[in-house]
Design an enzyme around this catalytic site. Structure first.
Site, PDB file in Angstrom:
ATOM      1  N   LYS A  20      18.129  31.849  39.464  1.00  9.44           N
ATOM      2  CA  LYS A  20      18.321  31.274  38.133  1.00  9.44           C
ATOM      3  C   LYS A  20      16.994  31.244  37.398  1.00  9.44           C
ATOM      4  CE  LYS A  20      17.393  26.343  38.711  1.00  9.44           C
ATOM      5  NZ  LYS A  20      16.416  26.454  39.735  1.00  9.44           N
ATOM      6  N   ASP A  60      19.214  21.374  49.245  1.00  9.87           N
ATOM      7  CA  ASP A  60      18.045  21.181  48.380  1.00  9.87           C
ATOM      8  C   ASP A  60      17.453  19.812  48.668  1.00  9.87           C
ATOM      9  OD1 ASP A  60      16.167  21.925  46.552  1.00  9.87           O
ATOM     10  OD2 ASP A  60      17.532  22.140  44.863  1.00  9.87           O
ATOM     11  N   SER A  84      19.572  15.803  37.345  1.00  9.71           N
ATOM     12  CA  SER A  84      20.639  15.835  36.338  1.00  9.71           C
ATOM     13  C   SER A  84      21.933  16.421  36.902  1.00  9.71           C
ATOM     14  CB  SER A  84      20.193  16.666  35.133  1.00  9.71           C
ATOM     15  OG  SER A  84      20.037  18.027  35.500  1.00  9.71           O
ATOM     16  N   GLY A 120      22.690  19.553  36.891  1.00  7.89           N
ATOM     17  CA  GLY A 120      23.029  20.784  36.190  1.00  7.89           C
ATOM     18  C   GLY A 120      22.913  22.022  37.060  1.00  7.89           C
TER      19      GLY A 120
END
Length: 310
Positions: free
Chosen positions: A190, A216, A221, A223
């Site tokens: 990304k 992770d 957030s 997102g």
């Protein structure tokens, strides 16, 4: 050995205390009317090996100041050794100059912790391993991977699992988990147009028919995870879940996760649970109290903590 905690994550501190069968030291951490923090340790700590359990999570500045003032109080009370136990190390994402004339706040915070009186640091899944070098103190950066792996084996058929890194920077962390469960690895590539906004570009690896588990260190957030889940499902993934160490979940993150295509988001208890998180059906928790407690016990008895990484 003495265990001291501030107000950032009392449930985790109590769980560590129960594991160690050692009561929390009587320490009052309050605020004056103008929000100045006041600390009073109501037990003798002279010559003691003291562990201060405090996540510097939201509100980050208040919790950081609590940590610093508690350690200063202990140092001035003649504690023999003070270990800052940071289940979540705030400011870790500011570990380099991302643009001209910006700070390296992680280094500043490490300096503050050192000057406040810490003799060593014990933390969990730093955002970047090199932050250990910011401290001029012995620093143990534990990994939650063994705890994650046990939970994954309990809830998933590992023969059908594919571990996924939600970005290129987390490949080492995801590969560590994939190796432990014998699963293949995929990567979501990304780019981030600006802070807090992510755009999925491509999926590296064949995820078709697999139960994908993203690994992770921090979800903020939400997102990145939600966008990555959509991309993986579009590529043929059977279902998508995520295992994250630190659930920052700021703003409307819980609402976003709740409405997303994630089967579940599994986070540790390194950060205090919020009402919004508790009300979100597809968010689940695993505990790192035993991991942190065992590391504290071995540090106090001068034993190796390296086996906790296995």
């Amino acid at each position: 050995m003495k265990l001291v905690t501030g107000n950032s994550n009392l449930p985790l501190a109590k769980a560590v205390s129960e594991y160690l069968e050692t009561p929390l030291t009587d320490c009052v951490v309050t605020k004056f009317a103008d929000k100045e923090i006041f600390v009073e340790v109501n037990e003798n700590v002279r010559g003691e090996d003291v562990f201060v359990i405090q996540s510097t999570s939201y509100p980050a500045n208040d919790n950081l100041m609590e940590l610093l003032i508690v350690m200063d109080a202990l140092r001035r009370s003649s504690a023999r050794r003070i270990t800052a136990v940071l289940p979540y190390f705030g400011y870790a994402r500011q570990d380099r100059k991302s643009a001209p004339r910006t700070p390296i706040s992680a280094k500043l915070v490490s300096n503050l912790i050192t000057e406040a009186g810490a003799n060593r640091v014990l933390t969990l899944d730093l955002h970047a391993n090199q932050i250990q070098g910011f401290f001029d103190l012995p620093t143990d950066n534990l990994t939650s991977a063994p705890v994650m792996v046990r939970d994954i084996k309990k809830h998933y058929d590992t023969e059908k699992v594919m571990v996924v890194s939600p970005d290129v920077g987390g490949v080492v962390r995801a590969r560590n988990v994939a190796r432990r469960i014998g699963a293949p690895l995929a990567i979501v590539d990304k780019r981030r147009p600006k802070a807090g906004v992510s755009e999925v570009m491509n999926v590296i690896g064949d995820v078709e028919g697999h139960s994908c588990i993203m690994i992770d260190d921090i979800v903020d957030s939400g997102g990145t995870l939600c966008n990555a889940a959509e991309a993986l499902l579009e590529k043929g993934a059977k279902e998508v879940s995520a295992y994250i160490t630190h659930g920052v979940l700021s703003g409307t993150a819980c609402e976003r996760v709740g409405k997303s295509k994630l089967k579940e988001l599994v986070i540790s208890d390194s950060i205090l649970e919020t009402d919004e998180e508790r009300a979100t059906k597809n968010i689940r928790r695993f505990s790192v109290a035993e991991l942190m407690g065992e590391a504290i016990a071995r540090t106090a008895s001068e034993q190796s903590v390296s086996s906790l990484f296995d």
